[in-house]
Enzyme design. Structure first.
Site, short mmCIF file in Angstrom:
data_model
loop_
_atom_site.label_atom_id
_atom_site.label_comp_id
_atom_site.label_asym_id
_atom_site.label_seq_id
_atom_site.Cartn_x
_atom_site.Cartn_y
_atom_site.Cartn_z
N LEU A 103 0.49 1.25 3.62
CA LEU A 103 1.99 0.97 4.02
C LEU A 103 2.19 -0.50 3.36
O LEU A 103 1.21 -1.60 3.52
CB LEU A 103 2.22 0.82 5.48
CG LEU A 103 1.83 2.08 6.26
CD1 LEU A 103 2.22 2.01 7.79
CD2 LEU A 103 3.03 3.25 5.71
N ASP A 104 3.48 -1.00 2.85
CA ASP A 104 3.82 -2.12 2.45
C ASP A 104 3.72 -3.17 3.42
O ASP A 104 3.60 -2.99 4.80
CB ASP A 104 5.35 -2.05 1.87
CG ASP A 104 5.40 -1.23 0.59
OD1 ASP A 104 4.41 -1.10 0.17
OD2 ASP A 104 6.61 -0.75 0.51
N PHE A 105 3.92 -4.50 3.00
CA PHE A 105 3.52 -5.72 3.84
C PHE A 105 4.42 -5.60 4.77
O PHE A 105 4.24 -6.02 6.00
CB PHE A 105 3.61 -6.73 2.67
CG PHE A 105 3.57 -8.14 3.40
CD1 PHE A 105 2.48 -8.62 4.23
CD2 PHE A 105 4.61 -9.13 3.67
CE1 PHE A 105 2.09 -9.77 4.78
CE2 PHE A 105 4.54 -10.25 4.16
CZ PHE A 105 3.26 -10.63 4.85
N HIS A 184 5.63 2.87 -3.00
CA HIS A 184 7.24 2.33 -2.58
C HIS A 184 8.15 3.66 -2.66
O HIS A 184 9.35 3.84 -2.88
CB HIS A 184 7.82 1.41 -3.43
CG HIS A 184 6.90 0.03 -3.83
ND1 HIS A 184 6.76 -0.72 -2.50
CD2 HIS A 184 6.51 -0.54 -4.60
CE1 HIS A 184 6.11 -1.72 -2.88
NE2 HIS A 184 5.95 -1.64 -4.25
#
Length: 235
Positions: A103-105, A184
Site C-alpha cells: 500500500l502507498d505511503f 497506484h
C-alpha cells in the site's frame, strides 16, 4: 534418508528472502553450501550449512502470519532511504519478512505480513486472482457517465484492460473491488475520469477485513483464514 529440496526453496523457508531473490543470490555466487559455491539446481537438506554473504542462515523456529490495518505515513519496504517509518518498524518486527499487496505511503488498510516466503509468493502471484476492496474519497462526485465507464469492459490502464466494480457510497466516497493490484491502480482509475483520490483505504483482502482492527492494530491470521489462502496453491 532425508529428502533433499531445492536450495532456493529452503532459503525461502528459512525466511531469508523469496525464492526469486534466492535464485539471484545463487547466480551471483553469494551462496555457499558446506563451504562450496552453490549453483542453481542444487538440492540440500536441513542439516547442510548454508552461508549467504558470509553469514550462516538458520531455520526460523516458527512462521508467522499477521494482518495489519496499516496506518497512514508508513511504507511497506524493509528499509527506506528517506528514513520514513516502515510497517515492520511500526509492528516492531525484527525478523526478515514480507508484506503482501503493498500500500502507498498515505494509504491505510488491510495488509498481510509473514516470514513465510512461499506463502508470500503464492498470494502475490497474479494468477491467485484474490479480490481486494478499497474505499476511496474523491475530490468531486462521479457523474453517472463516469461511473458507467469505470464499470464497463473498456477501461485500460497503460494499454492493459482493467476490470473493476465501482459503487457509490455517497457523493465523495466509493467502493472499488479489484482482483489485481497494479501500482497506484485505484488512483490511476479515477484519473481516467479526471478525478483525484484524496484518501484511500483498503477494507478487504480476500476474506481478511479491517473489522475489529483499528488503524495501526494487527493480529495473527486464524487457521480458517490460512486455509482459505491455501486453496490458491498450484498443483
Amino acid at each position: 534418508m532425508e529428502d533433499k529440496i531445492k536450495l532456493q526453496k529452503i532459503i525461502s523457508e528459512y525466511g531469508y528472502c523469496s525464492r526469486r531473490e534466492a535464485e539471484k543470490l545463487i547466480n551471483d555466487r553469494k551462496v555457499f553450501v558446506n563451504n562450496k559455491i552453490a549453483t542453481i539446481g542444487l538440492r540440500v537438506g536441513y542439516d547442510d550449512e548454508i552461508k549467504i554473504n558470509n553469514s550462516i542462515i538458520r531455520k526460523k523456529e516458527k512462521k508467522f502470519y499477521y494482518v495489519l490495518n496499516k496506518p497512514k505515513n508508513t511504507i511497506c519496504t524493509l528499509k527506506d532511504p528517506q528514513n520514513r517509518t516502515t510497517i515492520f518498524e511500526w509492528m516492531k518486527i525484527e525478523d526478515y519478512c514480507f508484506s503482501i499487496g503493498r500500500l502507498d505511503f498515505n494509504t491505510t488498510g488491510v495488509i498481510l505480513i509473514t516470514n513465510d516466503g512461499d506463502f508470500a509468493n503464492l498470494l502475490a502471484h497474479p494468477s491467485s486472482n484474490i479480490e481486494r476492496e478499497y474505499i476511496a474519497t474523491l475530490e468531486k462526485p462521479l457523474t453517472d457517465k463516469d461511473l458507467s465507464y469505470l464499470n464497463s469492459n473498456f477501461v485500460k490502464l497503460n494499454g492493459i484492460f482493467s476490470k473493476q466494480k465501482v459503487k457509490k457510497i455517497n457523493d465523495l466516497n466509493y467502493s472499488i473491488i479489484l482482483n489485481e493490484g497494479r501500482n497506484h491502480h485505484v488512483k490511476n482509475l479515477f484519473l481516467l475520469v479526471n478525478n483525484f483520490v484524496r484518501k484511500l483505504h483498503r477494507k478487504r483482502y480476500g476474506i481478511i477485513t479491517d473489522q475489529s482492527l483499528k488503524i495501526g492494530e494487527f493480529r495473527s491470521l486464524t487457521n480458517n483464514e490460512l486455509d482459505y489462502f491455501k486453496k490458491f496453491k498450484k498443483s
